[in-house]
Design an enzyme around this catalytic site. Structure first.
Site, PDB file in Angstrom:
ATOM      1  N   ARG A  50       0.936  -1.192  -0.320  1.00 23.72           N
ATOM      2  CA  ARG A  50       0.425   0.121   0.274  1.00 23.72           C
ATOM      3  C   ARG A  50       0.857   1.224   0.131  1.00 23.72           C
ATOM      4  NH1 ARG A  50      -4.227  -0.988   4.687  1.00 23.72           N
ATOM      5  NH2 ARG A  50      -2.375  -1.626   5.918  1.00 23.72           N
ATOM      6  N   LYS A 154       4.662 -19.368   6.352  1.00 21.65           N
ATOM      7  CA  LYS A 154       4.321 -20.113   7.648  1.00 21.65           C
ATOM      8  C   LYS A 154       4.321 -18.763   8.133  1.00 21.65           C
ATOM      9  CE  LYS A 154       6.976 -21.046  10.692  1.00 21.65           C
ATOM     10  NZ  LYS A 154       7.484 -19.085  11.589  1.00 21.65           N
ATOM     11  N   HIS A 184      11.427 -23.563   5.563  1.00 27.91           N
ATOM     12  CA  HIS A 184      12.366 -22.704   5.158  1.00 27.91           C
ATOM     13  C   HIS A 184      12.988 -23.387   5.807  1.00 27.91           C
ATOM     14  CE1 HIS A 184      13.108 -20.416   9.065  1.00 27.91           C
ATOM     15  NE2 HIS A 184      14.335 -20.876   8.489  1.00 27.91           N
ATOM     16  N   LYS A 188      16.773 -25.566   4.067  1.00 28.77           N
ATOM     17  CA  LYS A 188      18.194 -26.137   4.272  1.00 28.77           C
ATOM     18  C   LYS A 188      19.277 -26.759   4.054  1.00 28.77           C
ATOM     19  CE  LYS A 188      17.801 -23.543   8.711  1.00 28.77           C
ATOM     20  NZ  LYS A 188      17.703 -22.102   8.383  1.00 28.77           N
ATOM     21  N   GLU A 222      17.724 -20.686  19.880  1.00 25.37           N
ATOM     22  CA  GLU A 222      17.983 -19.423  19.513  1.00 25.37           C
ATOM     23  C   GLU A 222      18.587 -18.703  20.388  1.00 25.37           C
ATOM     24  OE1 GLU A 222      15.433 -18.310  16.329  1.00 25.37           O
ATOM     25  OE2 GLU A 222      13.668 -19.492  17.804  1.00 25.37           O
ATOM     26  N   ASP A 241       5.582 -21.427  16.962  1.00 28.37           N
ATOM     27  CA  ASP A 241       6.045 -20.775  15.853  1.00 28.37           C
ATOM     28  C   ASP A 241       7.148 -21.718  15.421  1.00 28.37           C
ATOM     29  OD1 ASP A 241       7.722 -17.899  14.914  1.00 28.37           O
ATOM     30  OD2 ASP A 241       8.821 -18.647  16.317  1.00 28.37           O
ATOM     31  N   HIS A 246       9.479 -27.036  11.382  1.00 30.36           N
ATOM     32  CA  HIS A 246      10.563 -26.635  11.937  1.00 30.36           C
ATOM     33  C   HIS A 246      11.055 -28.438  11.873  1.00 30.36           C
ATOM     34  CE1 HIS A 246      10.439 -22.736   9.856  1.00 30.36           C
ATOM     35  NE2 HIS A 246      10.093 -22.471  10.570  1.00 30.36           N
ATOM     36  N   LYS A 332      13.879 -19.385  22.341  1.00 31.52           N
ATOM     37  CA  LYS A 332      14.074 -18.411  22.326  1.00 31.52           C
ATOM     38  C   LYS A 332      15.560 -17.984  23.594  1.00 31.52           C
ATOM     39  CE  LYS A 332      11.445 -16.714  18.936  1.00 31.52           C
ATOM     40  NZ  LYS A 332      12.589 -16.989  17.650  1.00 31.52           N
TER      41      LYS A 332
HETATM   42  C1  BG6 Z   1      11.089 -18.670  12.098  1.00 35.61           C
HETATM   43  C2  BG6 Z   1      11.145 -18.444  13.172  1.00 35.61           C
HETATM   44  O1  BG6 Z   1      10.362 -19.577  10.755  1.00 35.61           O
HETATM   45  O2  BG6 Z   1      12.424 -19.967  12.023  1.00 35.61           O
HETATM   46  C3  BG6 Z   1      11.265 -17.572  14.016  1.00 35.61           C
HETATM   47  O3  BG6 Z   1       8.963 -17.909  12.794  1.00 35.61           O
HETATM   48  C4  BG6 Z   1      13.023 -17.585  14.371  1.00 35.61           C
HETATM   49  O4  BG6 Z   1      10.996 -17.369  15.004  1.00 35.61           O
HETATM   50  C5  BG6 Z   1      13.006 -18.561  13.275  1.00 35.61           C
HETATM   51  O5  BG6 Z   1      13.453 -17.769  14.381  1.00 35.61           O
HETATM   52  C6  BG6 Z   1      14.416 -19.216  12.929  1.00 35.61           C
HETATM   53  O6  BG6 Z   1      15.429 -20.254  11.497  1.00 35.61           O
HETATM   54  P1  BG6 Z   1      16.346 -20.171  11.269  1.00 35.61           P
HETATM   55  O7  BG6 Z   1      17.008 -20.512   9.971  1.00 35.61           O
HETATM   56  O8  BG6 Z   1      17.582 -19.001  12.013  1.00 35.61           O
HETATM   57  O9  BG6 Z   1      16.691 -21.144  12.368  1.00 35.61           O
END
Ligand code: BG6
Length: 489
Positions: A50, A154, A184, A188, A222, A241, A246, A332
């Site tokens: 927008r 996602k 994603h 990898k 993380e 999340d 994942h 996290k």
């Molecule tokens: C994302 C999550 O899908 O993956 C994030 O929403 C997370 O919260 C991230 O930090 C982690 O991805 P990667 O590739 O950094 O391990």
């Protein structure tokens, strides 16, 4: 419709053009593909948002980000060559009326039949309106031998019901073969390599089962905290999340049966089979925690009970894995960034050496698949300490991607995923039944956590490995968490 036929124009249409994902991931990935000559031509990349931008201002803005992300100055001939195919279109994705203008603009660039990849890089609340509007404007129908694919980011739904509803809405407009749901982690290289490691070698499969494996650990920890993402994260939490997508995807790659061929359907059939074999997860087999100070993060509700850390134990009820626990954890604001899978093998059935390691313990073999960082694989085994009578010590057989394949051998996941979506290869994307199966597994745990407050929410200090409850959880089973990859860095 399979891959782009040579000479047919392709338009990549990005909804959410001024968002973080477009700037930090999609455009740098497309530029990388352009620089390495892998994009189909002729190509148009059209960003929609927008905010008002001229084409020129949009290109300059993207160049700044690409320079930062790729750590190289993008202001060069290659970038300029790429940027001249990048356009900006002002539009409100909720307004049905804006789609006629968008279609007209795309046709003015395409000048004839063209393939199109629609990319939903927007807030999840916009997925349905965009899909419905594309349908109303007849922008999803494949015609003139050209394909129309859609990539959905996602989170795919908030629970099982919303995921099913989203699948229904998308299926009204697009066929399953046109839909690319991104996780994603599957992009990898190191995650894909789990399949190659297992099925391109003969020595692992004979021991990859309940006869030899004591248990499996899957960890994604993380260092980053929630930061500016509380608006999304406080409603999602760690299960939605990280686990629903994942972690369960990594588990599926580790635990699935060998597909007969490496194609999207064969691969996804096996993933669905193994996910369907997982026994319902018991709330008592979970740990739920959040880091100290989470409530002070900007945007977090003061009465929030959102978990930023989770651990759980599950079992795959099939012939191969009966009785083998899989422990999954993710959190996290921990003291490490580490994604890894550790397979711990059983101890030898009889020990004839009476002097074991110098700390008196004897370590079973472990195989660590290091997804990131320091991507590689390590097999730990016992060796005789030279000069000792019978003492053993754990040593390591190592594979490091960077050593074997050199720097730059691990492209960002989006490079591979965008290329696959353009080439019509859905193997690394999740199918509707797979997404729904994953929600079916996670939802009872979500209900226990969020509705019954079970187990109680533990607190862990930032910059640690997580709550002590997670250590106690494993020690109750006589086991402990491995730092398989860090130990061998
Ligand atoms: C994302 C999550 O899908 O993956 C994030 O929403 C997370 O919260 C991230 O930090 C982690 O991805 P990667 O590739 O950094 O391990």
């Amino acid at each position: 419709m399979k891959s782009s036929s040579a000479g047919t124009p392709t338009s990549i249409v990005i909804f959410g053009a001024s968002g973080d994902l477009t700037e930090r991931k999609l455009i740098p990935a497309l530029y990388t593909l352009h620089r390495t000559g892998r994009l189909p031509g002729p190509l148009n990349v059209v960003g929609i948002s927008r905010t008002t931008f001229s084409h020129e201002a949009f290109r300059d803005h993207l160049c700044e980000f690409a320079t930062e992300v790729l750590e190289e100055d993008c202001n060069n001939d290659t970038w300029n060559d790429f940027a001249q195919h990048v356009y900006y279109h002002v539009g409100n994705s909720k307004e049905a009326g804006d789609y006629a203008k968008l279609d007209e603009f795309l046709q003015s660039l395409e000048k004839g039949p063209a393939n199109r990849l629609y990319y939903l890089s927007v807030a999840p609340s916009l997925y349905m309106p965009i899909v419905k509007n594309l349908g109303k404007q007849d922008m999803a129908r494949e015609k003139d031998g050209c394909w129309r694919n859609i990539v959905v980011e996602k989170p795919f739904g908030h629970d099982l019901e919303s995921a099913q509803e989203l699948n229904d809405v998308i299926h009204h407009v697009f066929d399953e073969h046109q839909i690319y749901r991104i996780d994603h982690y599957l992009g990898k290289e190191t995650a894909q390599n789990i399949l190659f490691f297992r099925f391109a070698n003969t020595i692992w499969e004979p021991v990859w089962n309940r006869n030899y494996v004591d248990h499996v650990q899957i960890t994604v920890l993380e260092e980053v905290a929630v930061g500016h993402r509380a608006g999304y994260y406080d409603h999602a939490g760690v299960l939605r999340d990280m686990f629903q997508n994942h972690l369960l995807q990594l588990l599926a790659l580790v635990a699935m049966e060998p597909p007969a061929s490496f194609n999207a359907d064969a691969l996804r059939n096996e993933k669905v089979k193994v996910l369907s074999a997982i026994r319902p997860i018991q709330p008592k087999d979970t740990v739920r925690a959040r880091y100290e100070g989470y409530l002070q993060e900007p945007g977090v509700a003061q009465d929030s009970m959102t978990a930023t850390y989770g651990a759980l134990k599950l079992f795959v009820d099939n012939w191969r894995w009966q009785g083998v626990p899989f422990y999954l954890r993710s959190g996290k604001a921990t003291n490490t960034r580490s994604s890894e899978v550790v397979i711990q093998f059983k101890s030898p059935p009889h020990m004839m050496f009476n002097q074991l390691t110098n700390d008196g313990s004897f370590k079973p073999n472990t195989l660590s698949l290091c997804i990131q960082p320091d991507e590689g694989i390590h097999l730990q085994f016992e060796a005789k300490v030279p000069g000792s009578h019978q003492e053993t010590r754990s040593v390591d057989m190592d594979f490091h991607y960077l050593e074997s394949f050199g720097t730059g051998s691990l492209p960002d996941a989006y490079v591979r995923l965008l290329l696959d979506a353009l080439n019509g290869d859905a193997a690394l994307f999740t199918r509707s039944d797979e997404i729904e199966m994953a929600w079916r597994l996670i939802e009872p745990v979500l209900d226990a956590w969020e509705q019954d407050n079970t187990p109680r929410l533990a607190i862990y200090p930032r910059g640690t490995l997580g709550p002590i409850e997670a250590d106690e959880f494993l020690s109750r089973d006589g086991r402990g968490w491995h730092a398989g990859c860090e130990d061998h860095a």
